[in-house]
Design an enzyme around this catalytic site. Structure first.
Site, PDB file in Angstrom:
ATOM      1  N   LYS A  53      37.193 -21.202  14.344  1.00  0.00           N
ATOM      2  CA  LYS A  53      37.700 -21.545  13.007  1.00  0.00           C
ATOM      3  C   LYS A  53      38.777 -20.550  12.575  1.00  0.00           C
ATOM      4  O   LYS A  53      39.824 -20.932  12.050  1.00  0.00           O
ATOM      5  CB  LYS A  53      36.536 -21.582  12.001  1.00  0.00           C
ATOM      6  CG  LYS A  53      35.662 -22.821  12.191  1.00  0.00           C
ATOM      7  CD  LYS A  53      34.317 -22.739  11.478  1.00  0.00           C
ATOM      8  CE  LYS A  53      33.469 -23.939  11.889  1.00  0.00           C
ATOM      9  NZ  LYS A  53      32.080 -23.890  11.409  1.00  0.00           N
ATOM     10  N   GLN A  97      28.434 -20.205   7.801  1.00  0.00           N
ATOM     11  CA  GLN A  97      28.091 -20.797   9.086  1.00  0.00           C
ATOM     12  C   GLN A  97      26.583 -21.041   9.165  1.00  0.00           C
ATOM     13  O   GLN A  97      25.786 -20.135   8.946  1.00  0.00           O
ATOM     14  CB  GLN A  97      28.542 -19.866  10.228  1.00  0.00           C
ATOM     15  CG  GLN A  97      28.336 -20.439  11.614  1.00  0.00           C
ATOM     16  CD  GLN A  97      29.199 -21.677  11.879  1.00  0.00           C
ATOM     17  OE1 GLN A  97      30.386 -21.713  11.580  1.00  0.00           O
ATOM     18  NE2 GLN A  97      28.578 -22.710  12.431  1.00  0.00           N
ATOM     19  N   ASP A 120      33.006 -27.223   3.295  1.00  0.00           N
ATOM     20  CA  ASP A 120      32.102 -27.986   4.162  1.00  0.00           C
ATOM     21  C   ASP A 120      31.587 -29.236   3.442  1.00  0.00           C
ATOM     22  O   ASP A 120      30.975 -30.107   4.074  1.00  0.00           O
ATOM     23  CB  ASP A 120      30.898 -27.116   4.567  1.00  0.00           C
ATOM     24  CG  ASP A 120      30.987 -26.663   6.020  1.00  0.00           C
ATOM     25  OD1 ASP A 120      31.752 -27.280   6.792  1.00  0.00           O
ATOM     26  OD2 ASP A 120      30.278 -25.701   6.375  1.00  0.00           O
TER      27      ASP A 120
END
Ligand code: NDP
Length: 291
Positions: A53, A97, A120
């Site tokens: 990422k 994460q 997200d």
């Protein structure tokens, strides 16, 4: 018939090129999009995801910040990092994460992220907005699947879509996005009865199960478009390799188009994360957000 390959790598490259253009336009206005990635613990797979990422962000001109906490970090310490990032106006996107260590509640941490920075799309504010059809930050993997489907089929209205899997990160948001695109949507799960028969009626199949090659030709209507979200590592002839939830070799002669694994949905997920970061930056600097 042999299904045409839906090339996720090529589509992801196009999305990233668009994002790079959007980043340049924002920078010309004095805005530098920034993404903060929070990693707790030292799970090797999570470390690889975070590294990818950060790399991809750099390639499109997005500034990235990495926060790595030890596996023993407390929930309060993680929340403190998230709250600091919420308060930092130079940070536009925050990604924690997953999975988090077992002693930390994922729900509590995800709910602590400012919904405007929730790239997200997992905060209940964004989940609710998605189901109400409001324009919100959308989970990256289903958003990537939608882009692949639109590029393949154009207008999706009236198609019968079957989503196999109902997780919060893939199956449910996928179903909501297909519904918003005017598909008729069926969601299958581990308690579904005769799932093959239901799936066999679909014009579009999205498989997000986590079971290697579970969906074979018997599940697929001739001419259907098949999107395989699954990423499963298996031992094959003594070699370790990745396969999807769809039995690619069996389904390719039946479907009209299909994503490979790897090289299908996977590259789209990171590309859509970058897209969401730029969207978040643009929205945070929109005139109405400054009032
Ligand atoms: P989860 O384990 O959270 O969910 C799996 C879903 O599949 C559940 O809803 C489960 O049903 C359903 N299921 C299990 N067995 C069956 C069955 N026999 N028939 C029908 N449905 C079944 O997985 P995720 O959604 O997180 O991930 C799914 C796959 O996608 C995994 O392989 C994962 O690695 C991959 N993935 C790939 C990403 C990418 O970027 N390409 C991103 C995220 C995930 P129930 O709810 O009843 O238990």
């Amino acid at each position: 018939m042999s299904a045409r390959l839906i090339d996720g790598k090529a589509t992801a490259a196009r999305v990233l090129a668009e994002v790079a253009g959007d980043v340049a336009a924002l920078k010309a206005r004095g805005i530098e999009p920034a993404l903060a990635v929070v990693l707790v613990g030292s799970d090797p797979a999570s470390q690889v995801y975070v590294r990818n990422k950060v790399l991809r962000a750099g390639e499109v001109g997005i500034r990235s910040l990495e926060y790595c906490l030890g596996a023993e970090a407390s929930a309060a310490e993680v929340l403190e990092v998230v709250e600091g990032l919420n308060a930092d106006a130079s940070v536009h996107g925050i990604l924690v994460q997953l999975p988090l260590p077992a002693h930390i509640s994922e729900t509590q941490v995800l709910q602590a992220i400012d919904p405007a920075k929730d790239v997200d799309g997992f905060h209940s504010e964004n989940v609710g907005g998605l189901s109400q059809g409001r324009p919100v930050l959308t989970p990256c993997t289903p958003a990537g699947c939608m882009r692949l489907l639109r590029d393949t089929l154009g207008d999706l209205a009236g198609k019968h879509a079957v989503v196999v899997g109902r997780s919060n990160i893939v199956g449910k948001p996928m179903a909501a996005l297909l519904l918003a695109a005017d598909c008729s949507v069926t969601v299958l799960h581990s308690r579904s009865v005769k799932p093959q028969r239901l799936c066999g009626q679909a014009d579009i199949v999205v498989a997000a199960v986590g079971r290697p090659r579970m969906i074979d030709a018997d599940w697929i209507k001739p001419g259907a478009v098949v999107i395989d979200v699954g990423i499963n590592r298996i031992e094959d002839d003594g070699r370790s390799r990745l396969v999807g939830d769809v039995d690619f070799d069996a389904v390719q002669p039946v479907a009209s188009a299909i994503t490979p694994v790897p090289g299908g949905v996977g590259p789209m997920t990171i590309a859509m994360l970058m897209h969401n970061t730029v969207t978040a930056a643009r929205q945070q600097h929109a005139p109405s957000a400054q009032e």
